[in-house]
Write a protein that holds these residues in place. Structure first.
Motif, PDB file in Angstrom:
ATOM      1  N   ALA A 224       0.839  -1.210   0.000  1.00 48.09           N
ATOM      2  CA  ALA A 224       0.000   0.000   0.000  1.00 48.09           C
ATOM      3  C   ALA A 224       0.870   1.255   0.000  1.00 48.09           C
ATOM      4  O   ALA A 224       0.567   2.231  -0.704  1.00 48.09           O
ATOM      5  CB  ALA A 224      -0.928  -0.009   1.219  1.00 48.09           C
ATOM      6  N   VAL A 225       1.950   1.212   0.760  1.00 45.63           N
ATOM      7  CA  VAL A 225       2.860   2.365   0.811  1.00 45.63           C
ATOM      8  C   VAL A 225       3.521   2.574  -0.548  1.00 45.63           C
ATOM      9  O   VAL A 225       3.625   3.701  -1.040  1.00 45.63           O
ATOM     10  CB  VAL A 225       3.922   2.183   1.929  1.00 45.63           C
ATOM     11  CG1 VAL A 225       5.054   3.194   1.791  1.00 45.63           C
ATOM     12  CG2 VAL A 225       3.278   2.299   3.306  1.00 45.63           C
ATOM     13  N   ALA A 226       3.940   1.460  -1.183  1.00 47.18           N
ATOM     14  CA  ALA A 226       4.606   1.553  -2.494  1.00 47.18           C
ATOM     15  C   ALA A 226       3.676   2.171  -3.532  1.00 47.18           C
ATOM     16  O   ALA A 226       4.108   2.907  -4.423  1.00 47.18           O
ATOM     17  CB  ALA A 226       5.069   0.170  -2.936  1.00 47.18           C
ATOM     18  N   GLU A 227       2.378   1.867  -3.441  1.00 48.12           N
ATOM     19  CA  GLU A 227       1.416   2.347  -4.439  1.00 48.12           C
ATOM     20  C   GLU A 227       0.906   3.760  -4.158  1.00 48.12           C
ATOM     21  O   GLU A 227       0.294   4.388  -5.014  1.00 48.12           O
ATOM     22  CB  GLU A 227       0.224   1.376  -4.503  1.00 48.12           C
ATOM     23  CG  GLU A 227       0.600   0.051  -5.173  1.00 48.12           C
ATOM     24  CD  GLU A 227      -0.498  -1.004  -5.036  1.00 48.12           C
ATOM     25  OE1 GLU A 227      -1.490  -0.746  -4.315  1.00 48.12           O
ATOM     26  OE2 GLU A 227      -0.339  -2.079  -5.653  1.00 48.12           O
ATOM     27  N   ALA A 228       1.158   4.255  -2.942  1.00 45.14           N
ATOM     28  CA  ALA A 228       0.616   5.568  -2.554  1.00 45.14           C
ATOM     29  C   ALA A 228       1.460   6.709  -3.114  1.00 45.14           C
ATOM     30  O   ALA A 228       2.638   6.517  -3.436  1.00 45.14           O
ATOM     31  CB  ALA A 228       0.570   5.663  -1.026  1.00 45.14           C
ATOM     32  N   ASP A 229       0.828   7.906  -3.250  1.00 46.14           N
ATOM     33  CA  ASP A 229       1.569   9.101  -3.682  1.00 46.14           C
ATOM     34  C   ASP A 229       2.626   9.453  -2.641  1.00 46.14           C
ATOM     35  O   ASP A 229       2.389   9.308  -1.441  1.00 46.14           O
ATOM     36  CB  ASP A 229       0.599  10.290  -3.828  1.00 46.14           C
ATOM     37  CG  ASP A 229      -0.391  10.051  -4.959  1.00 46.14           C
ATOM     38  OD1 ASP A 229      -0.071   9.240  -5.855  1.00 46.14           O
ATOM     39  OD2 ASP A 229      -1.489  10.656  -4.916  1.00 46.14           O
ATOM     40  N   LYS A 230       3.783   9.941  -3.143  1.00 43.33           N
ATOM     41  CA  LYS A 230       4.869  10.337  -2.229  1.00 43.33           C
ATOM     42  C   LYS A 230       5.037  11.861  -2.267  1.00 43.33           C
ATOM     43  O   LYS A 230       4.873  12.446  -3.328  1.00 43.33           O
ATOM     44  CB  LYS A 230       6.192   9.658  -2.617  1.00 43.33           C
ATOM     45  CG  LYS A 230       6.131   8.163  -2.778  1.00 43.33           C
ATOM     46  CD  LYS A 230       5.944   7.463  -1.450  1.00 43.33           C
ATOM     47  CE  LYS A 230       5.803   5.960  -1.594  1.00 43.33           C
ATOM     48  NZ  LYS A 230       5.191   5.387  -2.755  1.00 43.33           N
ATOM     49  N   PRO A 231       5.423  12.510  -1.213  1.00 40.24           N
ATOM     50  CA  PRO A 231       5.552  11.905   0.113  1.00 40.24           C
ATOM     51  C   PRO A 231       4.187  11.477   0.662  1.00 40.24           C
ATOM     52  O   PRO A 231       3.158  12.039   0.260  1.00 40.24           O
ATOM     53  CB  PRO A 231       6.153  13.042   0.946  1.00 40.24           C
ATOM     54  CG  PRO A 231       5.708  14.298   0.266  1.00 40.24           C
ATOM     55  CD  PRO A 231       5.623  13.973  -1.196  1.00 40.24           C
ATOM     56  N   LEU A 232       4.190  10.502   1.549  1.00 43.85           N
ATOM     57  CA  LEU A 232       2.935  10.011   2.119  1.00 43.85           C
ATOM     58  C   LEU A 232       2.212  11.160   2.822  1.00 43.85           C
ATOM     59  O   LEU A 232       2.839  11.929   3.541  1.00 43.85           O
ATOM     60  CB  LEU A 232       3.227   8.903   3.134  1.00 43.85           C
ATOM     61  CG  LEU A 232       3.867   7.624   2.592  1.00 43.85           C
ATOM     62  CD1 LEU A 232       4.151   6.662   3.740  1.00 43.85           C
ATOM     63  CD2 LEU A 232       2.983   6.952   1.542  1.00 43.85           C
ATOM     64  N   SER A 233       0.906  11.241   2.591  1.00 43.65           N
ATOM     65  CA  SER A 233       0.153  12.328   3.232  1.00 43.65           C
ATOM     66  C   SER A 233      -0.137  11.959   4.681  1.00 43.65           C
ATOM     67  O   SER A 233      -0.242  10.773   5.024  1.00 43.65           O
ATOM     68  CB  SER A 233      -1.171  12.547   2.500  1.00 43.65           C
ATOM     69  OG  SER A 233      -2.055  11.491   2.804  1.00 43.65           O
ATOM     70  N   PRO A 234      -0.285  12.962   5.555  1.00 44.99           N
ATOM     71  CA  PRO A 234      -0.630  12.688   6.955  1.00 44.99           C
ATOM     72  C   PRO A 234      -1.921  11.870   7.068  1.00 44.99           C
ATOM     73  O   PRO A 234      -2.055  11.033   7.963  1.00 44.99           O
ATOM     74  CB  PRO A 234      -0.796  14.076   7.575  1.00 44.99           C
ATOM     75  CG  PRO A 234       0.001  14.991   6.698  1.00 44.99           C
ATOM     76  CD  PRO A 234      -0.055  14.400   5.316  1.00 44.99           C
ATOM     77  N   VAL A 235      -2.872  12.103   6.133  1.00 48.71           N
ATOM     78  CA  VAL A 235      -4.142  11.364   6.192  1.00 48.71           C
ATOM     79  C   VAL A 235      -3.890   9.881   5.879  1.00 48.71           C
ATOM     80  O   VAL A 235      -4.407   8.985   6.570  1.00 48.71           O
ATOM     81  CB  VAL A 235      -5.173  11.966   5.194  1.00 48.71           C
ATOM     82  CG1 VAL A 235      -6.418  11.100   5.106  1.00 48.71           C
ATOM     83  CG2 VAL A 235      -5.526  13.384   5.614  1.00 48.71           C
ATOM     84  N   PHE A 236      -3.063   9.624   4.856  1.00 44.83           N
ATOM     85  CA  PHE A 236      -2.737   8.226   4.520  1.00 44.83           C
ATOM     86  C   PHE A 236      -2.083   7.550   5.722  1.00 44.83           C
ATOM     87  O   PHE A 236      -2.459   6.435   6.108  1.00 44.83           O
ATOM     88  CB  PHE A 236      -1.776   8.191   3.312  1.00 44.83           C
ATOM     89  CG  PHE A 236      -1.300   6.796   2.970  1.00 44.83           C
ATOM     90  CD1 PHE A 236      -1.979   6.023   2.028  1.00 44.83           C
ATOM     91  CD2 PHE A 236      -0.190   6.239   3.617  1.00 44.83           C
ATOM     92  CE1 PHE A 236      -1.547   4.730   1.724  1.00 44.83           C
ATOM     93  CE2 PHE A 236       0.245   4.952   3.324  1.00 44.83           C
ATOM     94  CZ  PHE A 236      -0.441   4.197   2.374  1.00 44.83           C
ATOM     95  N   ILE A 237      -1.114   8.217   6.319  1.00 43.77           N
ATOM     96  CA  ILE A 237      -0.370   7.619   7.440  1.00 43.77           C
ATOM     97  C   ILE A 237      -1.320   7.323   8.606  1.00 43.77           C
ATOM     98  O   ILE A 237      -1.312   6.221   9.169  1.00 43.77           O
ATOM     99  CB  ILE A 237       0.784   8.561   7.881  1.00 43.77           C
ATOM    100  CG1 ILE A 237       1.832   8.658   6.762  1.00 43.77           C
ATOM    101  CG2 ILE A 237       1.420   8.075   9.178  1.00 43.77           C
ATOM    102  CD1 ILE A 237       2.868   9.742   6.970  1.00 43.77           C
ATOM    103  N   ALA A 238      -2.148   8.298   8.937  1.00 39.29           N
ATOM    104  CA  ALA A 238      -3.059   8.109  10.082  1.00 39.29           C
ATOM    105  C   ALA A 238      -4.055   6.989   9.796  1.00 39.29           C
ATOM    106  O   ALA A 238      -4.325   6.139  10.666  1.00 39.29           O
ATOM    107  CB  ALA A 238      -3.798   9.410  10.380  1.00 39.29           C
ATOM    108  N   ASN A 239      -4.610   6.969   8.570  1.00 40.35           N
ATOM    109  CA  ASN A 239      -5.592   5.934   8.232  1.00 40.35           C
ATOM    110  C   ASN A 239      -4.966   4.541   8.222  1.00 40.35           C
ATOM    111  O   ASN A 239      -5.571   3.574   8.697  1.00 40.35           O
ATOM    112  CB  ASN A 239      -6.222   6.225   6.867  1.00 40.35           C
ATOM    113  CG  ASN A 239      -7.222   7.365   6.930  1.00 40.35           C
ATOM    114  OD1 ASN A 239      -7.624   7.772   8.027  1.00 40.35           O
ATOM    115  ND2 ASN A 239      -7.616   7.883   5.783  1.00 40.35           N
ATOM    116  N   MET A 240      -3.753   4.439   7.679  1.00 38.74           N
ATOM    117  CA  MET A 240      -3.088   3.136   7.656  1.00 38.74           C
ATOM    118  C   MET A 240      -2.752   2.685   9.086  1.00 38.74           C
ATOM    119  O   MET A 240      -2.930   1.520   9.439  1.00 38.74           O
ATOM    120  CB  MET A 240      -1.829   3.196   6.790  1.00 38.74           C
ATOM    121  CG  MET A 240      -1.066   1.894   6.709  1.00 38.74           C
ATOM    122  SD  MET A 240      -2.087   0.495   6.166  1.00 38.74           S
ATOM    123  CE  MET A 240      -1.971   0.690   4.394  1.00 38.74           C
TER     124      MET A 240
END
Ligand code: KG4
Ligand code: ZN
Length: 350
Positions: A224-240
């Motif tokens: 999921a991290v590899a497929e996500a936009d970089k840099p990782l958004s705070p929302v992505f990090i919190a949700n994951m």
């Protein structure tokens, strides 16, 4: 009876002093913990040689600090306990040698404590939990469901087939750029997240038995991290973080439920469900296990967070429990990198 305990099996140098009193709240005379987080931070994990050197630097000073905190001299101590394994062997040797030296100097018995037995018996120090009880031991190196029948008497009902649950927290936190140590950072990040945002696999859930597996979960986070936009958004990090934490709590609850059913079938009536080890500091996991126990009408004990993570008090307490039974060790007892709890019964320690 007063016992001094030394802990140095991972990245915490710790000394605790315990007194055998009837009131649990009066037992802890000293609790000194020096963490090595700063030393290991640049490497994103514990470096064994750096850990061993740091233990050596700190341990004698911590013994002095603990005695001062307890207002005791070394002569007042009735036994010296030290973690003799399992753990990073360089660190274990520092604690074991220090304990043996203190035993020689004072002429007091030496007690070689299994680090896992320290975690396992902590709930008796804090809450006088009666044997037998079911223990979910969740730490950076271990993930086990154990029937605690008595001091030295353990039956392993399930264990991890790959990573320990703490490793899953730590490695996933690293993938999310949350830093080290990962578990507490991930819990913080999860507080702002939506636990339903990601559908993660639930390895082993629904299967018979009580074994665990976490490597697939870690891989799912990596993909999921590899497929996500970089840099990782705070929302992505919190949700994951929230999704992962909830998934882990569900897996632990599922395996624990199976353990309760197995014990019931075997005619074993446990007094309590106890959670121990560093991951037991996690609030979401505690909440999930509380719900499980409410459903099963079973008392639940989770020791205070500073006694769930590595500390010297739990080693002193395990030493005291052994000493009360007349168990102490010769000074030729070995330091061991591996030392499964199930092998304690009737073992020859030399
Ligand atoms: O028992 P412990 O202090 O050391 C071992 O014997 O392994 O456990 C350390 C582990 C680490 O993996 C750490 O990330 C995890 O416990 N941990 C947590 C939390 N606090 C510590 N995991 C999840 N949530 C937490 N709040
Ligand atoms: Zn530990």
């Amino acid at each position: 009876m007063i016992v001094l305990g030394l802990e140095s099996s991972c990245d915490e140098t710790a000394v605790g002093i315990i007194e055998d009193t009837a009131d649990p709240s009066m037992r802890m005379r000293a609790n000194i913990v020096a963490t090595q987080i700063e030393e290991h931070k640049p490497y994103g994990g514990v470096v064994p040689e750096i850990a061993a050197r740091a233990h050596l630097d700190k341990i004698d000073d911590l013994v002095h600090q603990a005695l001062a905190q307890a207002s005791l001299t070394l002569e007042a101590v009735d036994g010296i306990a030290a973690t003799c394994g399992p753990g990073l062997i360089g660190g274990v040797m520092v604690g074991a040698m220090t304990g043996k030296a203190l035993s020689v100097v004072t002429g007091k018995p030496f007690i070689a404590v299994n680090h896992l037995e320290g975690h396992a018996l902590t709930a008796r120090l804090t809450d006088d939990v009666a044997f037998p009880y079911l223990l979910l031991l969740v730490s950076g190196g271990h993930c086990q469901l154990l029937l605690v029948e008595g001091v030295s008497s353990y039956r392993c009902l399930g264990t991890t087939l790959d990573d320990a649950v703490g490793e899953c927290f730590d490695k996933s936190a690293k993938l999310l750029g949350l830093g080290y140590p990962g578990g507490p950072m991930l819990e913080n990040a999860a507080a702002q997240g939506n636990a339903k945002a990601f559908k993660l696999p639930h390895p082993m859930q629904g299967r018979a038995g009580c074994d665990f597996s976490f490597s697939g979960l870690k891989t799912a986070v990596r993909i999921a991290v590899a497929e996500a936009d970089k840099p990782l958004s705070p929302v992505f990090i919190a949700n994951m973080a929230a999704s992962l934490q909830t998934t882990i709590a569900a897996i632990l609850a599922d395996r624990t439920t199976n353990a309760l059913h197995i014990l019931q079938k075997d005619g074993v009536a446990v007094s309590t469900l106890v959670v121990g080890g560093g991951v037991a500091a996690n609030g979401a996991i505690r909440t999930r296990l509380t719900q499980l126990c409410d459903k099963h009408h079973l008392p639940f004990v989770a020791p205070p967070v500073p006694l769930c993570t590595d500390n010297g008090v739990m080693i002193a307490w395990a030493g005291l429990e052994r000493l009360r039974l007349g168990l102490s060790d010769d000074l030729d007892v070995r330091a061991r990198p591996r030392w499964p709890l199930e092998t304690l019964k009737g073992e020859n320690r030399a």
